[in-house]
Each structure stands twice: as C-alpha cells, then as structure tokens.
Design a protein around this motif. Structure first.
Motif, PDB file in Angstrom:
ATOM      1  N   ALA A  80       0.821  -1.212   0.000  1.00  0.00           N
ATOM      2  CA  ALA A  80       0.000   0.000   0.000  1.00  0.00           C
ATOM      3  C   ALA A  80       0.851   1.257   0.000  1.00  0.00           C
ATOM      4  CB  ALA A  80      -0.927  -0.008   1.201  1.00  0.00           C
ATOM      5  N   GLY A  81       2.008   1.209   0.639  1.00  0.00           N
ATOM      6  CA  GLY A  81       2.922   2.340   0.560  1.00  0.00           C
ATOM      7  C   GLY A  81       2.636   3.487   1.496  1.00  0.00           C
ATOM      8  N   LEU A  82       1.809   3.299   2.516  1.00  0.00           N
ATOM      9  CA  LEU A  82       1.576   4.357   3.491  1.00  0.00           C
ATOM     10  C   LEU A  82       2.740   4.422   4.475  1.00  0.00           C
ATOM     11  CD1 LEU A  82      -2.206   4.084   4.454  1.00  0.00           C
ATOM     12  CD2 LEU A  82      -1.070   6.005   3.345  1.00  0.00           C
ATOM     13  N   PRO A  83       3.107   5.602   4.926  1.00  0.00           N
ATOM     14  CA  PRO A  83       4.186   5.711   5.906  1.00  0.00           C
ATOM     15  C   PRO A  83       3.836   4.977   7.201  1.00  0.00           C
ATOM     16  CG  PRO A  83       3.672   7.855   4.945  1.00  0.00           C
ATOM     17  CD  PRO A  83       2.604   6.917   4.499  1.00  0.00           C
ATOM     18  N   ASP A  84       4.862   4.436   7.866  1.00  0.00           N
ATOM     19  CA  ASP A  84       4.663   3.740   9.132  1.00  0.00           C
ATOM     20  C   ASP A  84       4.643   4.763  10.261  1.00  0.00           C
ATOM     21  OD1 ASP A  84       4.367   1.879  11.076  1.00  0.00           O
ATOM     22  OD2 ASP A  84       6.459   1.192  11.057  1.00  0.00           O
ATOM     23  N   ALA A  85       3.540   5.486  10.321  1.00  0.00           N
ATOM     24  CA  ALA A  85       3.392   6.549  11.311  1.00  0.00           C
ATOM     25  C   ALA A  85       2.105   6.330  12.096  1.00  0.00           C
ATOM     26  CB  ALA A  85       3.372   7.920  10.616  1.00  0.00           C
ATOM     27  N   PRO A  86       2.032   6.819  13.341  1.00  0.00           N
ATOM     28  CA  PRO A  86       0.827   6.588  14.170  1.00  0.00           C
ATOM     29  C   PRO A  86      -0.467   7.036  13.503  1.00  0.00           C
ATOM     30  CG  PRO A  86       2.620   7.454  15.505  1.00  0.00           C
ATOM     31  CD  PRO A  86       3.089   7.518  14.079  1.00  0.00           C
ATOM     32  N   ILE A  87      -0.411   8.111  12.737  1.00  0.00           N
ATOM     33  CA  ILE A  87      -1.640   8.615  12.118  1.00  0.00           C
ATOM     34  C   ILE A  87      -2.222   7.629  11.103  1.00  0.00           C
ATOM     35  CG2 ILE A  87      -0.455   9.837  10.249  1.00  0.00           C
ATOM     36  CD1 ILE A  87      -2.526  12.067  10.556  1.00  0.00           C
ATOM     37  N   PHE A  88      -1.358   6.768  10.554  1.00  0.00           N
ATOM     38  CA  PHE A  88      -1.815   5.789   9.559  1.00  0.00           C
ATOM     39  C   PHE A  88      -1.917   4.374  10.128  1.00  0.00           C
ATOM     40  CE2 PHE A  88       0.537   8.974   6.922  1.00  0.00           C
ATOM     41  CZ  PHE A  88      -0.577   9.514   6.302  1.00  0.00           C
ATOM     42  N   SER A  89      -1.798   4.223  11.456  1.00  0.00           N
ATOM     43  CA  SER A  89      -1.737   2.883  12.058  1.00  0.00           C
ATOM     44  C   SER A  89      -3.000   2.068  11.791  1.00  0.00           C
ATOM     45  CB  SER A  89      -1.486   2.991  13.563  1.00  0.00           C
ATOM     46  OG  SER A  89      -2.541   3.697  14.201  1.00  0.00           O
ATOM     47  N   VAL A  90      -4.166   2.718  11.864  1.00  0.00           N
ATOM     48  CA  VAL A  90      -5.425   1.989  11.642  1.00  0.00           C
ATOM     49  C   VAL A  90      -5.501   1.473  10.216  1.00  0.00           C
ATOM     50  CG1 VAL A  90      -7.932   2.176  11.584  1.00  0.00           C
ATOM     51  CG2 VAL A  90      -6.650   3.261  13.441  1.00  0.00           C
ATOM     52  N   LEU A  91      -5.138   2.335   9.239  1.00  0.00           N
ATOM     53  CA  LEU A  91      -5.191   1.918   7.841  1.00  0.00           C
ATOM     54  C   LEU A  91      -4.147   0.849   7.535  1.00  0.00           C
ATOM     55  CD1 LEU A  91      -5.800   5.222   5.850  1.00  0.00           C
ATOM     56  CD2 LEU A  91      -7.398   3.332   6.220  1.00  0.00           C
ATOM     57  N   ASN A  92      -2.953   1.008   8.086  1.00  0.00           N
ATOM     58  CA  ASN A  92      -1.910   0.006   7.841  1.00  0.00           C
ATOM     59  C   ASN A  92      -2.288  -1.343   8.429  1.00  0.00           C
ATOM     60  OD1 ASN A  92       0.021   1.360   6.272  1.00  0.00           O
ATOM     61  ND2 ASN A  92       0.856   2.417   8.062  1.00  0.00           N
ATOM     62  N   THR A  93      -2.920  -1.335   9.607  1.00  0.00           N
ATOM     63  CA  THR A  93      -3.385  -2.592  10.212  1.00  0.00           C
ATOM     64  C   THR A  93      -4.462  -3.238   9.349  1.00  0.00           C
ATOM     65  OG1 THR A  93      -2.890  -1.798  12.440  1.00  0.00           O
ATOM     66  CG2 THR A  93      -4.444  -3.632  12.245  1.00  0.00           C
ATOM     67  N   PHE A  94      -5.382  -2.417   8.840  1.00  0.00           N
ATOM     68  CA  PHE A  94      -6.438  -2.930   7.958  1.00  0.00           C
ATOM     69  C   PHE A  94      -5.831  -3.551   6.705  1.00  0.00           C
ATOM     70  CE2 PHE A  94      -9.041  -2.043   4.173  1.00  0.00           C
ATOM     71  CZ  PHE A  94     -10.159  -2.816   4.462  1.00  0.00           C
ATOM     72  N   ILE A  95      -4.870  -2.849   6.083  1.00  0.00           N
ATOM     73  CA  ILE A  95      -4.248  -3.342   4.858  1.00  0.00           C
ATOM     74  C   ILE A  95      -3.527  -4.661   5.114  1.00  0.00           C
ATOM     75  CG2 ILE A  95      -2.410  -2.855   3.196  1.00  0.00           C
ATOM     76  CD1 ILE A  95      -3.240   0.145   3.503  1.00  0.00           C
TER      77      ILE A  95
END
Length: 414
Positions: free
Chosen positions: A334-349
């Motif tokens: 997905a290529g989202l940064p590994d940052a707290p603001i994106f943690s929910v989306l990264n976990t979903f992905i």
C-alpha cells in the motif's frame, strides 16, 4: 433481468405449484430417508484448526486436538410423489455451521416436474452441484474417503441456492449425455478468518451449467458457475472509503486501486471444473480439476485437483489420495508511511492480505470397511503440508503449516 425479479418469479412459481399439488394428486405417496456420520478428528498440531470446509469457524488442532464436530452430521429427507410427473422433496441437515452451532437447516426444498425420462425441471431450494459429487458431499456413505478432499471441495462454500434448474438427458453413442442449467440466489453465511463476523451471501446471484457423460463404467463432467456477491465484508466500508478519498490518494495514488481489489461487493467469482470417475468391480478411480477465478485480494484465484485410487477386497476398500490447491495471491504494497496517524489503515491493509494466503497439498491413505448393508466404518490419515493456507483457522504465530490428521467415521444411510 434483476435479481429481485428473479427471486419474485421463483417464489411465485413455488406458490403456484404448491397450490396445484392437491388437485394434481392421484394417489400421493410420502416417503422418508436419512443419512448420518459420526466422526472424530485428531490433529497432531495444536498450532491451527483443521477444517472440513470454509463454512466452519473452528476445527481440530488449536481449539481442541480431538474434535467430534468436523465431520459429524445428520440429514433427513422427505419425498412426496404426487403422480408420475410431479413430486416434491425436502431435506434437513444438522452439521457444524459458521456460528459453531449444529442448528438444523433446510438444504433442499423443491418441486420437480418430469414429463418423461429425458426432461426434468425443478424450482425451490436446490443443491449447488457444479462440481462432480458436490450434491452428495454431506452423505458420507456415498463416497470412498472420510470426507471429500479438502483442498478441492473446501472452496465450494455454497451448498444450496434458491432458484430453478432444467436437466435434459439423451442417449449419445453408447452412453448417456446430460446437460443442466441453473439460476438462483445464495443464502448462506460464511465465517471470515481474522474477523469476528461473517460474509452474508444473501441476495448473491448464482447461475451456471454442466455437461455430463456416462459411458459403461466411466463418468465425465465439466461445469461452469458464476456468483455475483451482493454484500461487503463486515467492517470494510469505512476503511475502504478512506483509502479512496482524495486526501489519502494524494499521498499514494495506488491506494484507490488497492481498495478496489479489497472489496468483495459486486465482484464475480467464477467456478470452472472438469473430472472423471471410473468404477468397475473392485477398482475405483477419481480425477478432478478446478479453477476459481475472481479479482479480490481477500480470496485469491486458485487452482485445485485431486486423484483417488481405491481397490475393494471383500468388505475392505483400501485407498490412497493426493490433492493440492495452488493460489495466485494479489498481495500489494500500500505504501503508506509507518506513522501513528496511519496505524489503523496500515493494520487494515495488513489484515486484509493475511486472510487468504498460499495453498497446500495433502497425502492421504485409509481404508473403508462395509460393516453391513447401508453402513461403513472408515479410517484415514492425512499428511497436510501447508504454506499459511486459508483452509485452516486460528493459526498461531510460528506455525510451520504442517500437520497429520487422523480421522475415524461411522457412516450410514437409512
């Protein structure tokens, strides 16, 4: 023609036939029959649950090493013969379901019209038998091994449809050719690995056909079916909407494509199958192939096949089998940064792509003993070699994907 119109037409047809039954009856005859399997399964590994098919949420292994619910089932069937051309059938089955209960459910409930031996039309709740022997997969006595090969049949998560079918049989050469077309709606619910909820298949349009040819001791069949999924996976709507939003796609334009590949609502799943069976005296052989095609990360394309050899010696029939499923994963970065603001989306992905991964192969051997007429006892050993297969539930970290499954079942029909 919309799915709603199809459903209304099917219901209307059933009501009209039900109203007509008393008037058409000459000397109606009601009969009943049944089948049952009592099965125990032991898993050498406690790192994951071995499943019979994807309609089960738990099995033998992690939840409990020895399990009586994987294969056990009970079915009752009622047949009403109205006259020489019209009849009705209902079948009720109790088995382990998506919610871990054994609540009985109606598997068949149809009216059949057969003006002659060559034509048959049915309307109501019908078995989904695009694969050879799929219509009898719950009747343990009808097949040689303990259960239909998991690598092949477990992906057939639809066991019935509410709809109609038409069968035409005709002599061809020295054999009998059969063509069948069907259409209807799925109604079942399926558990989703890693999610404490289920995919509701209600409203999903199902249609397809198969060609079958029987010649002497041989049977050949090829089939095709398509399912259009009506509903989304639970909890997917919000994260998918975020992934498609302009603000998130400004960070990575590929996220909208990822969202499109993750959703299941509106997606089409195609089943293609071909197989043959040989049964002559003591020798039995089955060889089947199938492909399942779609465009989803959550349930990858996969190809499967199996071969079974059995040789009857008196009341004993030793058998050996090999089956395999190979998947074509769609894992995407997905290529989202590994940052707290994106943690929910990264976990979903991450979770979306871990639902269905890789395949497995199974080496089986066993023996069937025909205790008496209409009753058998089977013992089977399966050596399963998996690569994080989606055919297992409750997989634990560090699991190597392998296990030896010991099964003992008592089957009967009555």
């Amino acid at each position: 023609m919309s799915q709603k119109i199809i459903s209304q037409w099917i219901v209307y047809g059933c009501l009209q036939l039900a109203i007509a039954l008393p008037a058409l009856a000459e000397e109606p005859v009601l009969s009943w029959s049944g089948f049952a399997t009592l099965g125990g399964v032991y898993n050498s590994s406690d790192q994951g649950d071995f499943l019979r098919d994807l309609s089960q949420r738990k099995g033998a292994g992690y939840t409990q090493r020895f399990d009586l619910g994987v294969d056990s089932r009970l079915g009752l069937q009622f047949d009403l013969k109205v006259n020489e051309t019209l009849s009705a059938t209902a079948q009720v089955i109790s088995l382990r379901r998506y919610n871990n209960t054994f609540t009985p459910d109606i598997n068949w409930a149809f009216v059949k019209y057969s003006p002659n031996e060559s034509v048959q039309a049915r309307v109501g709740r019908l078995g989904f038998d695009v694969y050879m022997q799929a219509d009898s997969q719950h009747v343990g006595y009808s097949y040689l091994p303990v259960r239909p090969p998991v690598d092949y049949y477990s992906g057939l998560t639809i066991s019935f449809i509410d709809g109609a079918d038409l069968v035409i049989r005709h002599p061809l050469g020295e054999g009998i050719a059969t063509a069948k077309v069907f259409i209807g709606e799925a109604k079942e619910k399926l558990p989703i690995a890693g999610i404490d909820d289920n995919l509701n298949l209600a409203g999903s349009l199902v249609w397809g056909a198969y060609l079958d040819y029987q010649w002497q001791n041989w049977q050949f069949r090829s089939g095709y079916a398509q399912v259009t999924l009506e509903n989304e996976l639970p909890g997917f709507d919000t994260p998918v909407a975020v992934l498609r939003s302009p603000r998130i796609n400004a960070i990575n334009p590929s996220l909208a494509a990822f969202a499109d590949a993750a959703v299941v609502k509106g997606k089409q799943v195609e089943f293609l199958s071909a197989g043959l069976a040989y049964d002559n005296g003591p020798l039995q052989i089955q060889l089947m192939f199938r492909s399942l095609l779609n465009n989803m990360i959550t349930y990858p394309d996969n190809d499967a096949g199996y071969i079974i050899f059995g040789y009857r010696i008196g009341k004993f029939t030793p058998f050996m089998a090999y089956s395999e499923i190979v998947t074509s994963g769609m894992n995407k970065n997905a290529g989202l940064p590994d940052a707290p603001i994106f943690s929910v989306l990264n976990t979903f992905i991450k979770n979306v792509q871990s639902i269905s991964l890789d395949g497995q192969r199974t080496y089986s051997m066993g023996v069937r003993y025909d205790v008496m007429r209409n009753m058998d006892l089977k013992f089977q050993i399966d050596n399963v070699r998996s690569r994080n297969s989606f055919l297992w539930a409750n997989k634990q970290p560090g699991w190597d994907g392998n296990g030896t499954i010991y099964s003992l079942t008592l089957d009967c029909i009555f």
